[in-house]
Write a protein that holds these residues in place. Structure first.
Motif, PDB file in Angstrom:
ATOM      1  N   ASP A  92      30.642  30.863  58.865  1.00  0.00           N
ATOM      2  CA  ASP A  92      31.370  30.589  59.844  1.00  0.00           C
ATOM      3  C   ASP A  92      32.673  30.216  59.492  1.00  0.00           C
ATOM      4  O   ASP A  92      33.240  30.174  60.166  1.00  0.00           O
ATOM      5  N   LEU A  93      33.040  29.270  58.498  1.00  0.00           N
ATOM      6  CA  LEU A  93      34.208  28.768  58.001  1.00  0.00           C
ATOM      7  C   LEU A  93      34.896  29.757  57.731  1.00  0.00           C
ATOM      8  O   LEU A  93      36.884  29.754  57.519  1.00  0.00           O
ATOM      9  N   GLY A  94      34.822  31.337  57.608  1.00  0.00           N
ATOM     10  CA  GLY A  94      35.850  31.963  56.862  1.00  0.00           C
ATOM     11  C   GLY A  94      35.139  33.074  55.659  1.00  0.00           C
ATOM     12  O   GLY A  94      36.004  33.646  55.276  1.00  0.00           O
ATOM     13  N   ALA A  95      33.918  31.861  54.733  1.00  0.00           N
ATOM     14  CA  ALA A  95      33.892  32.857  53.120  1.00  0.00           C
ATOM     15  C   ALA A  95      33.922  33.895  53.431  1.00  0.00           C
ATOM     16  O   ALA A  95      32.765  33.921  54.657  1.00  0.00           O
ATOM     17  N   ASP A  96      33.777  34.885  52.385  1.00  0.00           N
ATOM     18  CA  ASP A  96      33.139  36.158  52.290  1.00  0.00           C
ATOM     19  C   ASP A  96      31.635  36.101  51.693  1.00  0.00           C
ATOM     20  O   ASP A  96      30.784  36.819  52.157  1.00  0.00           O
ATOM     21  N   ASP A  97      31.158  35.054  51.085  1.00  0.00           N
ATOM     22  CA  ASP A  97      30.487  34.997  50.419  1.00  0.00           C
ATOM     23  C   ASP A  97      30.390  33.698  50.356  1.00  0.00           C
ATOM     24  O   ASP A  97      31.156  32.611  49.744  1.00  0.00           O
ATOM     25  N   PHE A  98      28.855  33.860  49.605  1.00  0.00           N
ATOM     26  CA  PHE A  98      28.173  32.067  48.748  1.00  0.00           C
ATOM     27  C   PHE A  98      27.394  32.059  47.161  1.00  0.00           C
ATOM     28  O   PHE A  98      26.496  33.102  47.343  1.00  0.00           O
ATOM     29  N   LEU A 109      29.235  38.383  38.400  1.00  0.00           N
ATOM     30  CA  LEU A 109      30.656  38.958  38.612  1.00  0.00           C
ATOM     31  C   LEU A 109      30.127  39.723  39.354  1.00  0.00           C
ATOM     32  O   LEU A 109      31.401  40.515  39.820  1.00  0.00           O
ATOM     33  N   ALA A 110      29.144  40.155  40.249  1.00  0.00           N
ATOM     34  CA  ALA A 110      28.716  41.197  40.699  1.00  0.00           C
ATOM     35  C   ALA A 110      29.385  40.882  42.003  1.00  0.00           C
ATOM     36  O   ALA A 110      29.657  41.630  42.550  1.00  0.00           O
ATOM     37  N   ARG A 111      29.412  39.912  42.256  1.00  0.00           N
ATOM     38  CA  ARG A 111      29.093  39.080  43.418  1.00  0.00           C
ATOM     39  C   ARG A 111      31.011  39.567  43.689  1.00  0.00           C
ATOM     40  O   ARG A 111      31.984  40.141  44.710  1.00  0.00           O
ATOM     41  N   LEU A 112      31.810  38.998  42.280  1.00  0.00           N
ATOM     42  CA  LEU A 112      33.246  38.904  42.761  1.00  0.00           C
ATOM     43  C   LEU A 112      33.897  41.134  43.109  1.00  0.00           C
ATOM     44  O   LEU A 112      34.994  41.024  43.810  1.00  0.00           O
ATOM     45  N   ARG A 113      33.355  41.737  42.371  1.00  0.00           N
ATOM     46  CA  ARG A 113      34.016  42.877  42.504  1.00  0.00           C
ATOM     47  C   ARG A 113      33.022  43.082  43.536  1.00  0.00           C
ATOM     48  O   ARG A 113      33.436  43.999  43.802  1.00  0.00           O
ATOM     49  N   ALA A 114      32.030  42.869  44.189  1.00  0.00           N
ATOM     50  CA  ALA A 114      31.823  43.635  45.559  1.00  0.00           C
ATOM     51  C   ALA A 114      32.644  42.915  46.938  1.00  0.00           C
ATOM     52  O   ALA A 114      33.075  43.699  47.521  1.00  0.00           O
ATOM     53  N   LEU A 115      33.321  41.546  46.118  1.00  0.00           N
ATOM     54  CA  LEU A 115      34.666  41.373  47.138  1.00  0.00           C
ATOM     55  C   LEU A 115      35.395  41.909  47.445  1.00  0.00           C
ATOM     56  O   LEU A 115      36.282  42.954  48.083  1.00  0.00           O
ATOM     57  N   ALA A 119      37.348  44.266  50.742  1.00  0.00           N
ATOM     58  CA  ALA A 119      38.537  43.151  50.580  1.00  0.00           C
ATOM     59  C   ALA A 119      39.073  44.103  51.841  1.00  0.00           C
ATOM     60  O   ALA A 119      39.370  45.513  50.617  1.00  0.00           O
ATOM     61  N   PRO A 120      40.086  43.616  52.424  1.00  0.00           N
ATOM     62  CA  PRO A 120      41.141  44.483  53.751  1.00  0.00           C
ATOM     63  C   PRO A 120      42.418  45.484  52.831  1.00  0.00           C
ATOM     64  O   PRO A 120      42.075  46.124  53.653  1.00  0.00           O
ATOM     65  N   VAL A 121      42.372  45.153  51.763  1.00  0.00           N
ATOM     66  CA  VAL A 121      43.433  45.861  51.614  1.00  0.00           C
ATOM     67  C   VAL A 121      43.376  46.472  49.804  1.00  0.00           C
ATOM     68  O   VAL A 121      43.726  46.152  48.946  1.00  0.00           O
ATOM     69  N   ASP A 122      42.858  47.822  50.143  1.00  0.00           N
ATOM     70  CA  ASP A 122      43.405  48.460  49.102  1.00  0.00           C
ATOM     71  C   ASP A 122      42.453  48.482  48.448  1.00  0.00           C
ATOM     72  O   ASP A 122      42.298  48.199  47.348  1.00  0.00           O
ATOM     73  N   ARG A 123      40.781  48.148  49.081  1.00  0.00           N
ATOM     74  CA  ARG A 123      39.392  48.166  48.044  1.00  0.00           C
ATOM     75  C   ARG A 123      38.960  48.443  48.603  1.00  0.00           C
ATOM     76  O   ARG A 123      37.291  48.051  48.924  1.00  0.00           O
ATOM     77  N   GLU A 124      38.993  50.279  48.343  1.00  0.00           N
ATOM     78  CA  GLU A 124      37.563  51.409  48.441  1.00  0.00           C
ATOM     79  C   GLU A 124      36.451  51.000  47.755  1.00  0.00           C
ATOM     80  O   GLU A 124      37.400  50.522  46.329  1.00  0.00           O
ATOM     81  N   PRO A 125      36.099  51.781  47.708  1.00  0.00           N
ATOM     82  CA  PRO A 125      34.675  52.115  46.559  1.00  0.00           C
ATOM     83  C   PRO A 125      35.154  52.404  45.257  1.00  0.00           C
ATOM     84  O   PRO A 125      35.233  51.773  44.200  1.00  0.00           O
ATOM     85  N   MET A 126      35.429  53.756  45.495  1.00  0.00           N
ATOM     86  CA  MET A 126      36.191  54.448  44.975  1.00  0.00           C
ATOM     87  C   MET A 126      38.373  54.344  44.886  1.00  0.00           C
ATOM     88  O   MET A 126      38.673  54.526  46.071  1.00  0.00           O
ATOM     89  N   LEU A 127      38.007  53.732  43.313  1.00  0.00           N
ATOM     90  CA  LEU A 127      39.721  53.927  43.892  1.00  0.00           C
ATOM     91  C   LEU A 127      41.016  55.116  43.984  1.00  0.00           C
ATOM     92  O   LEU A 127      40.089  55.648  42.232  1.00  0.00           O
ATOM     93  N   THR A 128      41.366  55.662  44.546  1.00  0.00           N
ATOM     94  CA  THR A 128      41.365  57.374  44.502  1.00  0.00           C
ATOM     95  C   THR A 128      43.851  56.542  44.254  1.00  0.00           C
ATOM     96  O   THR A 128      44.320  56.247  44.567  1.00  0.00           O
TER      97      THR A 128
END
Length: 234
Positions: A92-98, A109-115, A119-128
């Protein structure tokens, strides 16, 4: 990628710093909420790992103030508590995961990579970037149909540059995000690794993907296979 770790348990901080460094992350740490908030506001991080129970300011308050100030950096909240209300408060306070302590480093590590992927800026699942493709989850890279084998540090450098494709990146900026703040910026480490990455990504092609901007730094450009442009050199 650059991670801010805010936790007052020194043993955990040391262990996470070692593990994240081995995975190619650059980690900076704060041991209380006041320092953590200041570092998050004054520096550019790609993700924040934030404990709830902190001296000075709680993780809840740090998260609240960051979001109130407009920060959109992904936040992974850590708690030693069990209970759905703590998790709900964090979200509720704005955290993305816990993540509840104790936890597996593999899961963290998996949670970090998922975030980072969502994430809103250039965070596509596959970066191109043109013919270059990077998969942060599997740590794999391709140019066209050819897979490119990269070391951990080379992959981190490629990921940092592709997320900021088209932007001129100074040597200092690259060093801060791909190595750590103690790196001697007068050394040629950045230039050496740019050379390694350039050779692997180009691999004899006439079109280079990393341009040298004289006196400033480097830029990763969109590539179209078949163009007859010469690659830049260091």
């Amino acid at each position: 990628m650059k991670v801010l770790l805010v936790d007052d348990e020194s043993a955990m901080v040391d262990a996470l710093e070692r593990g994240l460094t081995a995975e190619g992350f650059v980690t900076e740490a704060a041991m209380n909420g006041i320092d953590g908030l200041w570092m998050a506001e004054e520096n550019d991080f790609d993700v924040i790992i934030l404990d709830i129970m902190l001296p000075g300011l709680s993780g809840y308050e740090v998260c609240r103030r960051l979001r109130a100030g407009g920060s959109t950096v992904p936040i992974l909240m850590l708690t030693a508590k069990d209970g759905e209300f703590d998790e709900a408060d964090a979200l509720d306070l704005g955290a993305d995961d816990f993540l509840s302590k104790p936890f597996s480093f593999v899961v963290l590590l998996a949670r970090l990579r998922a975030l980072l992927r969502r994430a809103p800026v250039d965070r596509e699942p596959m970066l191109t970037a043109g013919s270059i493709r990077l998969d942060p989850a599997s740590r794999r890279c391709w140019r066209g149909e050819d897979e490119v084998a990269l070391t951990t540090r080379e992959f981190s450098l490629a990921e940092f540059m592709i997320r900021r494709k088209g932007n001129v990146l100074s040597r200092n900026t690259i060093a801060e995000h791909v190595w750590n703040s103690e790196l001697d910026i007068d050394s040629n480490v950045v230039e050496v690794y740019i050379g390694y990455l350039r050779r692997k990504l180009d691999d004899g092609r006439t079109r280079g993907v990393i341009e040298t901007v004289r006196g400033i730094g480097y830029r990763l450009i969109e590539t179209v296979e078949g163009k007859n442009d010469a690659a830049s050199s260091i």
